[in-house]
Design a protein around this motif. Structure first.
Motif, PDB file in Angstrom:
ATOM      1  N   HIS A  81      -5.992  -6.407   6.863  1.00 17.21           N
ATOM      2  CA  HIS A  81      -5.142  -5.270   7.216  1.00 17.21           C
ATOM      3  C   HIS A  81      -3.884  -5.704   7.969  1.00 17.21           C
ATOM      4  CE1 HIS A  81      -8.229  -2.701   5.694  1.00 17.21           C
ATOM      5  NE2 HIS A  81      -9.109  -3.092   6.601  1.00 17.21           N
ATOM      6  N   GLU A  82      -3.947  -6.834   8.660  1.00 10.09           N
ATOM      7  CA  GLU A  82      -2.769  -7.310   9.390  1.00 10.09           C
ATOM      8  C   GLU A  82      -1.672  -7.785   8.440  1.00 10.09           C
ATOM      9  OE1 GLU A  82      -3.783 -10.202  12.307  1.00 10.09           O
ATOM     10  OE2 GLU A  82      -5.017  -8.819  13.505  1.00 10.09           O
ATOM     11  N   ALA A  83      -2.046  -8.129   7.206  1.00 11.34           N
ATOM     12  CA  ALA A  83      -1.064  -8.604   6.227  1.00 11.34           C
ATOM     13  C   ALA A  83      -0.526  -7.465   5.354  1.00 11.34           C
ATOM     14  CB  ALA A  83      -1.697  -9.673   5.338  1.00 11.34           C
ATOM     15  N   ALA A  84      -0.961  -6.252   5.625  1.00  8.72           N
ATOM     16  CA  ALA A  84      -0.582  -5.117   4.779  1.00  8.72           C
ATOM     17  C   ALA A  84       0.896  -4.759   4.952  1.00  8.72           C
ATOM     18  CB  ALA A  84      -1.446  -3.900   5.118  1.00  8.72           C
ATOM     19  N   THR A  85       1.511  -4.365   3.849  1.00 11.37           N
ATOM     20  CA  THR A  85       2.866  -3.818   3.882  1.00 11.37           C
ATOM     21  C   THR A  85       2.827  -2.436   3.229  1.00 11.37           C
ATOM     22  OG1 THR A  85       3.484  -4.847   1.770  1.00 11.37           O
ATOM     23  CG2 THR A  85       3.946  -6.083   3.787  1.00 11.37           C
ATOM     24  N   HIS A  86       3.838  -1.641   3.513  1.00  9.75           N
ATOM     25  CA  HIS A  86       3.826  -0.238   3.100  1.00  9.75           C
ATOM     26  C   HIS A  86       4.870   0.016   2.025  1.00  9.75           C
ATOM     27  CE1 HIS A  86       3.016   3.959   3.289  1.00  9.75           C
ATOM     28  NE2 HIS A  86       4.157   4.296   3.846  1.00  9.75           N
ATOM     29  N   ALA A  87       4.499   0.824   1.044  1.00  8.37           N
ATOM     30  CA  ALA A  87       5.405   1.214  -0.047  1.00  8.37           C
ATOM     31  C   ALA A  87       5.519   2.734  -0.054  1.00  8.37           C
ATOM     32  CB  ALA A  87       4.868   0.710  -1.380  1.00  8.37           C
ATOM     33  N   PRO A  88       6.393   3.284   0.781  1.00  2.96           N
ATOM     34  CA  PRO A  88       6.462   4.738   0.926  1.00  2.96           C
ATOM     35  C   PRO A  88       7.007   5.431  -0.318  1.00  2.96           C
ATOM     36  CG  PRO A  88       8.268   3.695   2.106  1.00  2.96           C
ATOM     37  CD  PRO A  88       7.369   2.595   1.640  1.00  2.96           C
ATOM     38  N   MET A  89       6.841   6.720  -0.347  1.00  2.90           N
ATOM     39  CA  MET A  89       7.331   7.515  -1.463  1.00  2.90           C
ATOM     40  C   MET A  89       8.842   7.343  -1.632  1.00  2.90           C
ATOM     41  SD  MET A  89       6.831  11.626  -2.020  1.00  2.90           S
ATOM     42  CE  MET A  89       5.045  11.429  -1.964  1.00  2.90           C
ATOM     43  N   ILE A  90       9.266   7.298  -2.880  1.00  4.96           N
ATOM     44  CA  ILE A  90      10.689   7.202  -3.190  1.00  4.96           C
ATOM     45  C   ILE A  90      11.328   8.587  -3.057  1.00  4.96           C
ATOM     46  CG2 ILE A  90      12.382   6.719  -4.993  1.00  4.96           C
ATOM     47  CD1 ILE A  90      11.064   4.199  -3.949  1.00  4.96           C
ATOM     48  N   THR A  91      12.431   8.659  -2.337  1.00  5.78           N
ATOM     49  CA  THR A  91      13.185   9.905  -2.212  1.00  5.78           C
ATOM     50  C   THR A  91      14.591   9.680  -2.752  1.00  5.78           C
ATOM     51  OG1 THR A  91      14.069   9.397  -0.012  1.00  5.78           O
ATOM     52  CG2 THR A  91      11.893  10.456  -0.109  1.00  5.78           C
ATOM     53  N   LYS A  92      15.350  10.744  -2.877  1.00  3.38           N
ATOM     54  CA  LYS A  92      16.734  10.607  -3.318  1.00  3.38           C
ATOM     55  C   LYS A  92      17.504   9.681  -2.386  1.00  3.38           C
ATOM     56  CE  LYS A  92      21.023  13.156  -4.158  1.00  3.38           C
ATOM     57  NZ  LYS A  92      21.711  14.471  -4.132  1.00  3.38           N
TER      58      LYS A  92
ATOM     59  N   ARG B  13       0.859  -1.180   0.000  1.00  2.17           N
ATOM     60  CA  ARG B  13       0.000   0.000   0.000  1.00  2.17           C
ATOM     61  C   ARG B  13       0.902   1.240   0.000  1.00  2.17           C
ATOM     62  NH1 ARG B  13      -4.047  -1.308   5.087  1.00  2.17           N
ATOM     63  NH2 ARG B  13      -5.288  -2.989   4.132  1.00  2.17           N
ATOM     64  N   GLY B  14       0.478   2.284  -0.684  1.00  2.50           N
ATOM     65  CA  GLY B  14       1.257   3.510  -0.628  1.00  2.50           C
ATOM     66  C   GLY B  14       1.618   4.055  -1.985  1.00  2.50           C
ATOM     67  N   ALA B  15       2.600   4.974  -1.987  1.00  6.73           N
ATOM     68  CA  ALA B  15       2.891   5.792  -3.157  1.00  6.73           C
ATOM     69  C   ALA B  15       3.724   5.098  -4.223  1.00  6.73           C
ATOM     70  CB  ALA B  15       3.605   7.077  -2.719  1.00  6.73           C
ATOM     71  N   ALA B  16       4.529   4.095  -3.853  1.00  8.16           N
ATOM     72  CA  ALA B  16       5.492   3.536  -4.817  1.00  8.16           C
ATOM     73  C   ALA B  16       5.498   2.007  -4.797  1.00  8.16           C
ATOM     74  CB  ALA B  16       6.890   4.078  -4.523  1.00  8.16           C
ATOM     75  N   PRO B  17       4.357   1.372  -5.048  1.00  5.89           N
ATOM     76  CA  PRO B  17       4.308  -0.096  -4.947  1.00  5.89           C
ATOM     77  C   PRO B  17       5.163  -0.813  -5.975  1.00  5.89           C
ATOM     78  CG  PRO B  17       2.279   0.769  -5.915  1.00  5.89           C
ATOM     79  CD  PRO B  17       3.036   1.950  -5.391  1.00  5.89           C
ATOM     80  N   MET B  18       5.245  -0.300  -7.190  1.00  6.73           N
ATOM     81  CA  MET B  18       6.025  -0.993  -8.225  1.00  6.73           C
ATOM     82  C   MET B  18       7.511  -0.954  -7.917  1.00  6.73           C
ATOM     83  SD  MET B  18       4.040  -0.002 -11.755  1.00  6.73           S
ATOM     84  CE  MET B  18       3.896   1.751 -11.385  1.00  6.73           C
ATOM     85  N   GLN B  19       8.006   0.222  -7.526  1.00  5.66           N
ATOM     86  CA  GLN B  19       9.431   0.327  -7.205  1.00  5.66           C
ATOM     87  C   GLN B  19       9.809  -0.603  -6.061  1.00  5.66           C
ATOM     88  OE1 GLN B  19       7.344   2.949  -7.735  1.00  5.66           O
ATOM     89  NE2 GLN B  19       8.463   4.784  -8.389  1.00  5.66           N
ATOM     90  N   TRP B  20       9.007  -0.602  -5.004  1.00  5.31           N
ATOM     91  CA  TRP B  20       9.370  -1.397  -3.833  1.00  5.31           C
ATOM     92  C   TRP B  20       9.263  -2.894  -4.094  1.00  5.31           C
ATOM     93  CZ3 TRP B  20      12.308   0.235  -0.190  1.00  5.31           C
ATOM     94  CH2 TRP B  20      12.332   1.602   0.129  1.00  5.31           C
ATOM     95  N   SER B  21       8.343  -3.310  -4.958  1.00  8.59           N
ATOM     96  CA  SER B  21       8.265  -4.742  -5.269  1.00  8.59           C
ATOM     97  C   SER B  21       9.546  -5.208  -5.952  1.00  8.59           C
ATOM     98  CB  SER B  21       7.046  -5.029  -6.158  1.00  8.59           C
ATOM     99  OG  SER B  21       7.172  -4.408  -7.423  1.00  8.59           O
TER     100      SER B  21
END
Length: 309
Positions: A194-205, A114-122
């Motif tokens: 919701h207990e199985a959710a993981t987070h994909a935060p925004m990518i920063t430099k 879940r979050g802003a950058a799911p493809m990058q984090w996968s």
């Protein structure tokens, strides 16, 4: 079906193109234009640019919860609102407008990423499979009930650019499938765990700053996930050196500090990492073009013992 589409980047253009083949798009909503370049000229979002080419009405609210914007949507009376990478959380006042709801095309197999950058984090996490989930939008960030899913393979040589394009097309196809199923009443809404959710935060430099204590494969995955932008990097002679491709070095490299150049070969230079050595095969120095490391080495010395931080 009368549909309002909300989206902003290139990824969302695929969904808009698909909608136009089967539905009546009565309006397009995108983020406000942003200044770019030295002249700070306002540049339209990719979705806005494509929508205008198609003669569609475009709306660009600063905030989706603005009462005037909500009233305008109510007057348009859409059957559905389709959302792909819009960039704003929608208030309940909008979620309740369409007959078939607000349908989001999310770039992961929810509840993972879940979050802003799911493809990058996968990619960064070394996943072999990712996918698209369509879902009813809710007040939280990617917390709504799921509708349909489709898987997308992440090949060993995929980077963010290639996964982006595969996922964008998969998302467009799944959006059409979802709207058809909603009209027919054949789709089941599935609550997320919701207990199985993981987070994909925004990518920063800083996301791209390489930790040489990690394994060669982990560093390779970081490079893949941030290619072409913003790029993984290390500090070399007080300047950022972007590193785009590498391979696990053959042989053992027990000596040297983490981040130290421990060998220079025909393919590139070998950097000491957590499980041995990583041969860097493609890079970009500040102010230079991206190039193969062997080409870079023909004009720049990278000596053993140099430390990349």
């Amino acid at each position: 079906m009368r549909v309002i589409f909300m989206g902003t980047p290139d990824f969302a253009v695929y969904s808009l193109k698909a909608l136009l083949t089967q539905h009546e798009v009565i309006g397009v909503v995108s983020q406000p234009d942003k200044p770019k370049g030295r002249g700070k000229k306002l540049v339209p979002t990719p979705v806005k640019a494509y929508a205008l080419e198609q003669g569609l009405q475009v709306y660009q609210p600063e905030k989706a919860r603005d009462p005037e914007f909500v009233t305008m949507l109510e007057k348009l009376a859409p059957d559905a609102i389709a959302v792909t990478a819009f960039g704003q959380i929608l208030p309940e006042s909008i979620l309740n407008i369409p007959k078939y709801g607000c349908i989001n095309v999310h770039g992961s197999l929810l509840p993972k990423y879940r979050g802003a950058a799911p493809m990058q984090w996968s990619i960064i996490d070394g996943e072999k499979v990712t996918g698209i989930t369509t879902m009813f939008m809710a007040k939280g960030m990617d917390t709504g009930d799921m509708l349909l899913k489709t898987e997308v393979e992440i090949a060993p040589d995929d980077n963010f650019a290639s996964v982006h394009d595969k996922m964008a097309q998969a998302g467009a196809n799944l959006l059409l499938e979802t709207l058809t199923a909603l009209q027919a009443g054949t789709v089941e809404r599935i609550p997320q765990d919701h207990e199985a959710a993981t987070h994909a935060p925004m990518i920063t430099k800083e996301t791209g700053h390489i930790d040489w204590a990690k394994s060669a494969q982990e560093i390779i995955d970081l490079m893949r996930g941030l290619d072409p932008a913003p790029g993984a990097y290390a500090i070399y002679e007080d300047e950022p050196l972007k590193l785009f491709k590498g391979i696990k070095a053959e042989g053992d490299y027990p000596q040297g500090k983490l981040g130290e150049i421990v060998d220079v070969t025909k393919k590139g230079f070998v950097v000491k990492c957590g499980d041995g050595g990583l041969t860097i095969t493609e890079l970009q120095a500040r102010g230079k073009k991206r190039m193969a490391t062997d080409a870079y080495l023909r004009g720049h010395a990278m000596n053993k013992g140099v430390l990349l931080q």
